[in-house]
Structure formats: structure tokens, C-alpha cells
Design a protein around this motif. Structure first.
Motif, mmCIF file in Angstrom:
data_model
loop_
_atom_site.group_PDB
_atom_site.id
_atom_site.type_symbol
_atom_site.label_atom_id
_atom_site.label_comp_id
_atom_site.label_asym_id
_atom_site.label_seq_id
_atom_site.Cartn_x
_atom_site.Cartn_y
_atom_site.Cartn_z
ATOM 1 N N LEU A 1 -8.851 6.996 -5.887
ATOM 2 C CA LEU A 1 -7.729 6.247 -5.310
ATOM 3 C C LEU A 1 -8.103 4.814 -4.929
ATOM 4 O O LEU A 1 -7.409 3.863 -5.319
ATOM 5 C CB LEU A 1 -7.189 6.997 -4.091
ATOM 6 C CG LEU A 1 -5.962 6.380 -3.400
ATOM 7 C CD1 LEU A 1 -4.819 6.199 -4.395
ATOM 8 C CD2 LEU A 1 -5.522 7.255 -2.231
ATOM 9 N N LEU A 2 -9.171 4.634 -4.162
ATOM 10 C CA LEU A 2 -9.515 3.286 -3.693
ATOM 11 C C LEU A 2 -9.778 2.297 -4.830
ATOM 12 O O LEU A 2 -9.357 1.134 -4.740
ATOM 13 C CB LEU A 2 -10.713 3.355 -2.742
ATOM 14 C CG LEU A 2 -10.397 3.829 -1.316
ATOM 15 C CD1 LEU A 2 -11.670 3.974 -0.511
ATOM 16 C CD2 LEU A 2 -9.428 2.878 -0.627
ATOM 17 N N PRO A 3 -10.465 2.688 -5.924
ATOM 18 C CA PRO A 3 -10.667 1.713 -7.007
ATOM 19 C C PRO A 3 -9.367 1.226 -7.649
ATOM 20 O O PRO A 3 -9.359 0.192 -8.314
ATOM 21 C CB PRO A 3 -11.519 2.492 -8.024
ATOM 22 C CG PRO A 3 -12.224 3.525 -7.218
ATOM 23 C CD PRO A 3 -11.238 3.923 -6.160
ATOM 24 N N ARG A 4 -8.264 1.962 -7.459
ATOM 25 C CA ARG A 4 -6.983 1.598 -8.069
ATOM 26 C C ARG A 4 -5.988 1.025 -7.073
ATOM 27 O O ARG A 4 -4.996 0.407 -7.475
ATOM 28 C CB ARG A 4 -6.351 2.841 -8.720
ATOM 29 C CG ARG A 4 -7.102 3.356 -9.923
ATOM 30 C CD ARG A 4 -6.661 4.763 -10.304
ATOM 31 N NE ARG A 4 -7.238 5.151 -11.572
ATOM 32 C CZ ARG A 4 -8.507 5.544 -11.719
ATOM 33 N NH1 ARG A 4 -9.309 5.604 -10.659
ATOM 34 N NH2 ARG A 4 -8.975 5.862 -12.909
ATOM 35 N N LEU A 5 -6.227 1.240 -5.780
ATOM 36 C CA LEU A 5 -5.205 0.958 -4.780
ATOM 37 C C LEU A 5 -4.841 -0.518 -4.712
ATOM 38 O O LEU A 5 -3.701 -0.859 -4.371
ATOM 39 C CB LEU A 5 -5.683 1.458 -3.411
ATOM 40 C CG LEU A 5 -4.623 1.626 -2.328
ATOM 41 C CD1 LEU A 5 -3.491 2.541 -2.800
ATOM 42 C CD2 LEU A 5 -5.255 2.173 -1.054
ATOM 43 N N ALA A 6 -5.780 -1.402 -5.048
ATOM 44 C CA ALA A 6 -5.466 -2.839 -5.019
ATOM 45 C C ALA A 6 -4.327 -3.170 -5.982
ATOM 46 O O ALA A 6 -3.523 -4.071 -5.708
ATOM 47 C CB ALA A 6 -6.698 -3.664 -5.353
ATOM 48 N N ARG A 7 -4.234 -2.444 -7.094
ATOM 49 C CA ARG A 7 -3.145 -2.706 -8.043
ATOM 50 C C ARG A 7 -1.792 -2.419 -7.400
ATOM 51 O O ARG A 7 -0.809 -3.121 -7.656
ATOM 52 C CB ARG A 7 -3.328 -1.863 -9.308
ATOM 53 C CG ARG A 7 -4.532 -2.253 -10.130
ATOM 54 C CD ARG A 7 -4.365 -1.834 -11.586
ATOM 55 N NE ARG A 7 -4.545 -0.420 -11.799
ATOM 56 C CZ ARG A 7 -5.714 0.143 -12.119
ATOM 57 N NH1 ARG A 7 -6.802 -0.603 -12.219
ATOM 58 N NH2 ARG A 7 -5.795 1.441 -12.322
ATOM 59 N N PHE A 8 -1.749 -1.378 -6.570
ATOM 60 C CA PHE A 8 -0.493 -1.065 -5.890
ATOM 61 C C PHE A 8 -0.195 -2.085 -4.797
ATOM 62 O O PHE A 8 0.933 -2.603 -4.710
ATOM 63 C CB PHE A 8 -0.547 0.337 -5.284
ATOM 64 C CG PHE A 8 0.673 0.676 -4.476
ATOM 65 C CD1 PHE A 8 1.876 0.949 -5.095
ATOM 66 C CD2 PHE A 8 0.611 0.707 -3.090
ATOM 67 C CE1 PHE A 8 3.012 1.246 -4.355
ATOM 68 C CE2 PHE A 8 1.736 1.005 -2.337
ATOM 69 C CZ PHE A 8 2.938 1.282 -2.971
ATOM 70 N N THR A 9 -1.166 -2.387 -3.938
ATOM 71 C CA THR A 9 -0.912 -3.296 -2.821
ATOM 72 C C THR A 9 -0.596 -4.713 -3.305
ATOM 73 O O THR A 9 0.182 -5.429 -2.680
ATOM 74 C CB THR A 9 -2.092 -3.317 -1.846
ATOM 75 O OG1 THR A 9 -3.291 -3.676 -2.546
ATOM 76 C CG2 THR A 9 -2.285 -1.947 -1.203
ATOM 77 N N GLU A 10 -1.199 -5.140 -4.414
ATOM 78 C CA GLU A 10 -0.882 -6.465 -4.950
ATOM 79 C C GLU A 10 0.539 -6.521 -5.506
ATOM 80 O O GLU A 10 1.210 -7.551 -5.416
ATOM 81 C CB GLU A 10 -1.890 -6.841 -6.035
ATOM 82 C CG GLU A 10 -3.275 -7.168 -5.475
ATOM 83 C CD GLU A 10 -4.328 -7.280 -6.563
ATOM 84 O OE1 GLU A 10 -3.969 -7.131 -7.761
ATOM 85 O OE2 GLU A 10 -5.499 -7.493 -6.231
ATOM 86 N N SER A 11 1.004 -5.400 -6.052
ATOM 87 C CA SER A 11 2.368 -5.377 -6.592
ATOM 88 C C SER A 11 3.418 -5.190 -5.502
ATOM 89 O O SER A 11 4.588 -5.523 -5.700
ATOM 90 C CB SER A 11 2.513 -4.258 -7.627
ATOM 91 O OG SER A 11 2.427 -2.986 -7.009
ATOM 92 N N ARG A 12 3.005 -4.656 -4.336
ATOM 93 C CA ARG A 12 3.945 -4.431 -3.234
ATOM 94 C C ARG A 12 3.349 -4.995 -1.935
ATOM 95 O O ARG A 12 2.924 -4.255 -1.046
ATOM 96 C CB ARG A 12 4.241 -2.933 -3.084
ATOM 97 C CG ARG A 12 4.852 -2.270 -4.311
ATOM 98 C CD ARG A 12 6.187 -2.898 -4.702
ATOM 99 N NE ARG A 12 7.180 -2.774 -3.663
ATOM 100 C CZ ARG A 12 8.095 -1.799 -3.626
ATOM 101 N NH1 ARG A 12 8.129 -0.879 -4.585
ATOM 102 N NH2 ARG A 12 8.990 -1.755 -2.658
ATOM 103 N N PRO A 13 3.288 -6.312 -1.800
ATOM 104 C CA PRO A 13 2.633 -6.922 -0.629
ATOM 105 C C PRO A 13 3.340 -6.651 0.685
ATOM 106 O O PRO A 13 2.758 -6.871 1.753
ATOM 107 C CB PRO A 13 2.638 -8.419 -0.972
ATOM 108 C CG PRO A 13 3.750 -8.585 -1.957
ATOM 109 C CD PRO A 13 3.786 -7.326 -2.750
ATOM 110 N N GLU A 14 4.580 -6.171 0.645
ATOM 111 C CA GLU A 14 5.302 -5.890 1.886
ATOM 112 C C GLU A 14 4.920 -4.545 2.488
ATOM 113 O O GLU A 14 5.348 -4.199 3.603
ATOM 114 C CB GLU A 14 6.813 -5.918 1.635
ATOM 115 C CG GLU A 14 7.397 -4.704 0.934
ATOM 116 C CD GLU A 14 7.177 -4.685 -0.585
ATOM 117 O OE1 GLU A 14 7.757 -3.804 -1.258
ATOM 118 O OE2 GLU A 14 6.443 -5.551 -1.088
ATOM 119 N N ILE A 15 4.093 -3.761 1.789
ATOM 120 C CA ILE A 15 3.715 -2.430 2.257
ATOM 121 C C ILE A 15 2.286 -2.456 2.801
ATOM 122 O O ILE A 15 1.356 -2.864 2.106
ATOM 123 C CB ILE A 15 3.828 -1.386 1.130
ATOM 124 C CG1 ILE A 15 5.270 -1.312 0.618
ATOM 125 C CG2 ILE A 15 3.364 -0.016 1.610
ATOM 126 C CD1 ILE A 15 5.451 -0.392 -0.580
#
Length: 290
Positions: free
Chosen positions: A110-124
Motif C-alpha cells: 500500500l505505502l509504495p502506491r499511496l502517493a499516487r492516490f494522495t497526489e490525485s486527491r490532494p483534498e483528502i
């Protein structure tokens, strides 16, 4: 009555008292609040000293409220619920999302991929809670979890992500055919059953946890049977080699959501993202691991 008179009573003591009454004892309240039983007892004594009437009485191991204690606990329960709602409204401006996962999955997948999610949804704002146990999502206020198991958990909407697969892994620079020790996780010796070719008279090293199996493989100490989803990045980077055919586990990975609770938009966004990421992992393993 002075509207600020309650300030003379510790809010922590009131929270402890409400939990003891609601849960019926010191030990369950200590478990819920993350305190020791002695800390709970200390708070109860402080509250009792500040009150003109007793609030609790002992019946065996149970703490039973008096009439006045029951009334106070009911008021406190409603008040703390209102506080929780108010805090949720404040947090919702930043859409805070709490995700639960067990440690190995969080670190290796999860952690190696999570930046892709947080960068796409900066409001979360993401909060990641790791635990080896199956957490109560509703009681512990967790928005969603990645769970590994058979599914069918009560009170949980479990959405299948990918099946779990195992395989014997060795660091790639040790995959030249030379004999290497088997790494055996004590208590999980039957993990090796699908690969009898690696069980005939070879040397073995026994360890006490999954993390030690991963560490032994990555250090080149030996060959270990590991979850291919967890190790998929290292397989893709050619750090490790799968030394035998993959074997399906009876368990699978699931996205777990509290049943009967509306799913907020930011949690739905994470659910869609994690399903796609898991699908990519499954496609990679299907195409590259026999």
C-alpha cells in the motif's frame, strides 16, 4: 447553576466514567480507551471525590451505576456523541479518511502506491492504521480496511479485490541453481507442501514471523514461501525470482466497509483507486508468474 462549574471535573474522568458504565466494567473501558486498568481506577476515584453522591457500586467484577450515576452516564453519552459529530463536521472540510491494514501489506504494497492516490486527491488527508487484528470498523471509526481472509465478516461489506497467491521466492542473484536454505516460518511449515522439490533433505532456517521470512529472502539468506501480492513490486523490479509455480490460497484480499453506513465520496474514490491498483497487480502476476 454556573455554566462553567463542570470545568472543576476532569473531562477525562467523565469520559472514563461514561465508558465504564456503557461497557459494564473497568477492563473493557480500559481496552476501548487505550488506558491501563489502574489509570481508569484513578480517574474514577478523582470523579467520585468531586461528586456529592456515589456514582458506582461494585457487584462482583462489574461496576454498576447508582441511580444518579446512570442519569449522569446517559447525559454524558449524548454529549460525547454530539462532540463526535461536531468534530466530524470540522474534519470533513479536509475529508479525513482512516484506512486499516495489517503491517506487512501496508509496508510492502500500500505505502509504495499511496502517493499516487494522495497526489490525485490532494483534498483528502489519509490516516493509515496498522494492526495484526481485525478491527471493529464502526466502533473504532475506521472508514475502510484492506482485509485478508475468507470474507463473510459480520457487520462488514466485503468487496473482493484479488485472490491470495503464494510462491517460493529467492533473491535473484541467488537463483542460479545452487542450493540455498529453506526459510521456514514456525507454525506455517505446511506452506512448503505445494513445492515438494524444495523439501528433500535440504538445509533450513526457522524464523518466527512473516517479516523475518521477507528479511531472510531479501538479504540472500535463503528461499522463502511468500505472498506474491506483497512481493509483486520486488518481482517486477527483478529483485527476487519466483522459483516454482504459484499456489492459490483459500483466502483473498477484500476491501472492507462498514455495512449499513453510507459510503462518503472520498471513501468511494479510494475504493475505486485500490480496486484498479489491485487489478494491475493481479494482471502482472498472471502474465509473469506461472
Amino acid at each position: 447553576m454556573n455554566s462553567r462549574a463542570s470545568l472543576s471535573v476532569s473531562l477525562n474522568a467523565l469520559r472514563v466514567f461514561e465508558a465504564v458504565v456503557r461497557l459494564g466494567g473497568v477492563n473493557p473501558a480500559a481496552a476501548e480507551l487505550g488506558l491501563t486498568a489502574s489509570a481508569i481506577s484513578h480517574q474514577l476515584k478523582a470523579l467520585d471525590a468531586a461528586m456529592p453522591l456515589p456514582l458506582l457500586r461494585r457487584e462482583g467484577r462489574r461496576a454498576v451505576p447508582t441511580v444518579q450515576g446512570a442519569k449522569l452516564a446517559a447525559h454524558l453519552g449524548a454529549a460525547f456523541a454530539a462532540i463526535d459529530v461536531a468534530l466530524d463536521e470540522v474534519r470533513s472540510a479536509r475529508q479525513v479518511m482512516t484506512i486499516s491494514a495489517y503491517d506487512s501489506f501496508a509496508v510492502n504494497w500500500l505505502l509504495p502506491r499511496l502517493a499516487r492516490f494522495t497526489e490525485s486527491r490532494p483534498e483528502i488527508d489519509v490516516r493509515l492504521a496498522t494492526s495484526p487484528r481485525l478491527l471493529d470498523l464502526e466502533r473504532e471509526r475506521i472508514d475502510c480496511a484492506i482485509r485478508l481472509g475468507p470474507g463473510g465478516w459480520p457487520g462488514i461489506e466485503a468487496q473482493l479485490l484479488v485472490p491470495q497467491y503464494f510462491g517460493p521466492l529467492v533473491r535473484s542473484d541467488r537463483a542460479d541453481g545452487a542450493a540455498v536454505p529453506r526459510i521456514v516460518w514456525v507454525g506455517s511449515e505446511d506452506d512448503w507442501d505445494p513445492w515438494p522439490q524444495w523439501q528433500r533433505g535440504g538445509q533450513e532456517i526457522r524464523v518466527m514471523s512473516r517479516e523475518l521470512v521477507i528479511g531472510a529472502v531479501m538479504s540472500g539468506t535463503g528461499m522463502g514461501v511468500l505472498d506474491l501480492v506483497l512481493m509483486s513490486d520486488r518481482i517486477a523490479n527483478r529483485e527476487v525470482t519466483v522459483a516454482g509455480p504459484r499456489h492459490a490460497s483459500p483466502w483473498s484480499y477484500y476491501l472492507a466497509l462498514p455495512a449499513g453506513r453510507p459510503t462518503p465520496p472520498h471513501v468511494r474514490a479510494f475504493a475505486e483507486w485500490v480496486r484498479e491498483e489491485m487489478a494491475q497487480t493481479e494482471r502482472f502476476l498472471s502474465e509473469n508468474v506461472g
